[in-house]
Design an enzyme around this catalytic site. Structure first.
Site, PDB file in Angstrom:
ATOM      1  N   ALA A 118       0.772  -1.255   0.000  1.00  0.00           N
ATOM      2  CA  ALA A 118       0.000   0.000   0.000  1.00  0.00           C
ATOM      3  C   ALA A 118       0.799   1.300   0.000  1.00  0.00           C
ATOM      4  O   ALA A 118       0.300   2.314  -0.480  1.00  0.00           O
ATOM      5  CB  ALA A 118      -0.964   0.006   1.189  1.00  0.00           C
ATOM      6  N   ALA A 119       2.010   1.338   0.591  1.00  0.00           N
ATOM      7  CA  ALA A 119       2.690   2.630   0.742  1.00  0.00           C
ATOM      8  C   ALA A 119       3.166   3.173  -0.604  1.00  0.00           C
ATOM      9  O   ALA A 119       3.604   2.387  -1.446  1.00  0.00           O
ATOM     10  CB  ALA A 119       3.889   2.473   1.681  1.00  0.00           C
ATOM     11  N   PRO A 120       3.081   4.476  -0.841  1.00  0.00           N
ATOM     12  CA  PRO A 120       2.650   5.530   0.093  1.00  0.00           C
ATOM     13  C   PRO A 120       1.136   5.760   0.160  1.00  0.00           C
ATOM     14  O   PRO A 120       0.705   6.651   0.867  1.00  0.00           O
ATOM     15  CB  PRO A 120       3.360   6.783  -0.449  1.00  0.00           C
ATOM     16  CG  PRO A 120       3.481   6.513  -1.923  1.00  0.00           C
ATOM     17  CD  PRO A 120       3.672   5.032  -2.077  1.00  0.00           C
ATOM     18  N   GLY A 122      -1.332   5.768  -2.674  1.00  0.00           N
ATOM     19  CA  GLY A 122      -2.106   6.275  -3.822  1.00  0.00           C
ATOM     20  C   GLY A 122      -3.255   5.370  -4.241  1.00  0.00           C
ATOM     21  O   GLY A 122      -4.393   5.822  -4.407  1.00  0.00           O
ATOM     22  N   LYS A 123      -2.974   4.071  -4.391  1.00  0.00           N
ATOM     23  CA  LYS A 123      -4.035   3.161  -4.871  1.00  0.00           C
ATOM     24  C   LYS A 123      -5.102   2.971  -3.792  1.00  0.00           C
ATOM     25  O   LYS A 123      -6.281   2.808  -4.098  1.00  0.00           O
ATOM     26  CB  LYS A 123      -3.453   1.808  -5.288  1.00  0.00           C
ATOM     27  CG  LYS A 123      -2.387   1.873  -6.358  1.00  0.00           C
ATOM     28  CD  LYS A 123      -2.963   2.175  -7.728  1.00  0.00           C
ATOM     29  CE  LYS A 123      -1.925   2.029  -8.825  1.00  0.00           C
ATOM     30  NZ  LYS A 123      -0.614   2.644  -8.605  1.00  0.00           N
ATOM     31  N   GLU A 140       1.528  -2.739   4.501  1.00  0.00           N
ATOM     32  CA  GLU A 140       2.843  -2.398   3.950  1.00  0.00           C
ATOM     33  C   GLU A 140       3.897  -3.162   4.745  1.00  0.00           C
ATOM     34  O   GLU A 140       3.981  -3.006   5.958  1.00  0.00           O
ATOM     35  CB  GLU A 140       3.072  -0.880   4.039  1.00  0.00           C
ATOM     36  CG  GLU A 140       4.468  -0.425   3.701  1.00  0.00           C
ATOM     37  CD  GLU A 140       4.973  -0.903   2.326  1.00  0.00           C
ATOM     38  OE1 GLU A 140       4.271  -0.744   1.324  1.00  0.00           O
ATOM     39  OE2 GLU A 140       6.089  -1.465   2.284  1.00  0.00           O
ATOM     40  N   ARG A 145       8.156   2.523   5.620  1.00  0.00           N
ATOM     41  CA  ARG A 145       7.187   3.127   4.680  1.00  0.00           C
ATOM     42  C   ARG A 145       5.771   3.240   5.282  1.00  0.00           C
ATOM     43  O   ARG A 145       4.881   3.848   4.691  1.00  0.00           O
ATOM     44  CB  ARG A 145       7.141   2.314   3.382  1.00  0.00           C
ATOM     45  CG  ARG A 145       8.407   2.504   2.542  1.00  0.00           C
ATOM     46  CD  ARG A 145       8.483   1.548   1.371  1.00  0.00           C
ATOM     47  NE  ARG A 145       7.450   1.743   0.351  1.00  0.00           N
ATOM     48  CZ  ARG A 145       7.482   2.638  -0.626  1.00  0.00           C
ATOM     49  NH1 ARG A 145       8.502   3.460  -0.728  1.00  0.00           N
ATOM     50  NH2 ARG A 145       6.508   2.722  -1.507  1.00  0.00           N
ATOM     51  N   ASP A 185      -0.401  -3.834  -6.008  1.00  0.00           N
ATOM     52  CA  ASP A 185       0.398  -2.903  -6.805  1.00  0.00           C
ATOM     53  C   ASP A 185       1.833  -3.324  -6.528  1.00  0.00           C
ATOM     54  O   ASP A 185       2.483  -2.805  -5.619  1.00  0.00           O
ATOM     55  CB  ASP A 185       0.109  -1.474  -6.326  1.00  0.00           C
ATOM     56  CG  ASP A 185       0.699  -0.426  -7.247  1.00  0.00           C
ATOM     57  OD1 ASP A 185       0.978  -0.735  -8.418  1.00  0.00           O
ATOM     58  OD2 ASP A 185       0.876   0.720  -6.786  1.00  0.00           O
ATOM     59  N   CYS A 238       4.612  -0.935 -12.397  1.00  0.00           N
ATOM     60  CA  CYS A 238       5.062   0.234 -13.182  1.00  0.00           C
ATOM     61  C   CYS A 238       6.322  -0.146 -13.947  1.00  0.00           C
ATOM     62  O   CYS A 238       7.293   0.598 -13.971  1.00  0.00           O
ATOM     63  CB  CYS A 238       5.278   1.448 -12.279  1.00  0.00           C
ATOM     64  SG  CYS A 238       6.531   1.222 -11.032  1.00  0.00           S
TER      65      CYS A 238
END
Ligand code: SAM
Length: 323
Positions: A118-120, A122-123, A140, A145, A185, A238
């Protein structure tokens, strides 16, 4: 000059010379940042008038919500007082693109959401805004983080939300079939960082890619165990290497037949040609940020989930006073 590893990757990704050349060019010469802000409060019309950029090049089929504004390259979100007060969260347009399948989900009311990486934040914030969960558990594993994750969730008024710091395998054991929506993510080789001008040595090297792919398979397998019948799992990265994207999905679907990859109609222009199951890849230079990969999976069956969640797993609620 592009490296040999970059050229090899480009050849595998693109059937044509022009696509491959444009990709290699984007890796060598970063373009301007392309960001959006996600309003956590009603959008400020005066701000909109002054700062909003034209809508990025998405088709009219896009379910673009009213709480997202693309911003012009000169705008520095962190310097706007609305940022500190939590009125908005700023994210790369490619994160919006990758998370956008969440905008199409029909979930049970007040779904339970787990963000495994999860960090930071956004999702998690995107999912909260898109799906109005009854419970968000943002996990996280990297202790240092967690602070920024809790700070961002608190600042943006994300409630009811809880954080945890569990290995995905432990999440799977503690929370089997407990969520309607799960986000992975995944940590990855981060090849798209180059297109933002951020150095990332070794990101095209086979050792780095294979290390990430093994970790991604482990995380995805564990995350899948937390998805309830009829629930959804969104896998995003990404990075560009097929080993961390289509091949992870292909491997997972073979071993886990109760999951299927779902088509996401508004992402059709980005459909990957590297695997038969629907998955999507965004390349840099398309006006949508640094690039990435997105695949929406659904578990067979019907929800909503009813598994009881042990109170100890919800011991760290996000509060207003989080630093
Ligand atoms: N979802 C975040 C967002 O939108 O702001 C970004 C997540 S980042 C791409 C991947 C995250 O996975 C990092 O925070 C990293 O610490 C975490 N991570 C690293 N190793 C992990 C592991 N073995 N299991 C789960 N998460 C891991």
């Amino acid at each position: 000059m592009p490296s040999r590893l970059q050229r090899n990757l480009a050849q595998r990704l693109f059937p044509d010379e022009a696509g491959s050349a444009a990709f290699l060019e984007a890796l060598q010469s970063p373009g301007p940042e392309q960001r959006a802000i996600l309003w956590t409060a009603p959008p400020d019309p005066v701000w909109r008038e002054a700062h909003a950029a034209t809508r990025p090049p998405v088709t009219s089929a896009w379910p673009w919500p009213d709480w997202l504004d693309p911003v012009s390259p000169g705008f520095r979100p962190g310097q706007d007082p609305r940022h500190e007060s939590g009125a908005f969260y700023s994210l790369d347009l490619s994160s919006v693109w990758a998370a956008s399948p969440l905008l199409t989900l029909a979930t049970p009311p007040e779904p339970r959401i787990l963000d495994v990486c999860a960090a930071p934040g956004g999702k998690s914030i995107f999912a909260h805004r898109a799906l109005s969960p009854g419970l968000l558990l943002a996990n996280e594993v990297i202790g240092k983080r967690l602070g920024i994750l809790r700070h961002n969730l608190a600042r943006c008024g994300i409630r009811p939300a809880f954080t945890q710091r569990l290995d995905p395998a432990d999440l799977a054991t503690a929370l089997p079939e407990a969520f309607d929506v799960v986000l992975v993510d995944a940590p990855c080789s981060g090849q798209s960082l180059l297109t933002k001008g951020i150095e990332n040595p070794g990101c095209f090297h086979d050792t780095v890619i294979q290390h990430n792919a093994r970790r991604q398979r482990r995380i995805l397998t564990a995350a899948a165990r937390t998805v309830g019948p009829g629930g959804h799992l969104l896998y995003t990265t990404c990075t560009f290497s097929p080993e961390e994207n289509e091949k992870v999905i292909g491997w997972f679907l073979k071993r886990t037949p109760c999951f299927h990859a779902l088509p996401v109609p508004h992402l059709d222009p980005w459909r990957s040609r590297l695997h038969e199951a629907p998955s999507y890849r965004l390349f840099p230079g398309e006006g949508l940020g640094a690039g990435g990969f997105s695949c929406l999976l659904r578990r067979e069956g019907t929800g909503p989930v009813t598994t009881e969640i042990q109170p100890s797993l919800l011991a760290y609620p996000v509060r207003q006073e989080d630093p």
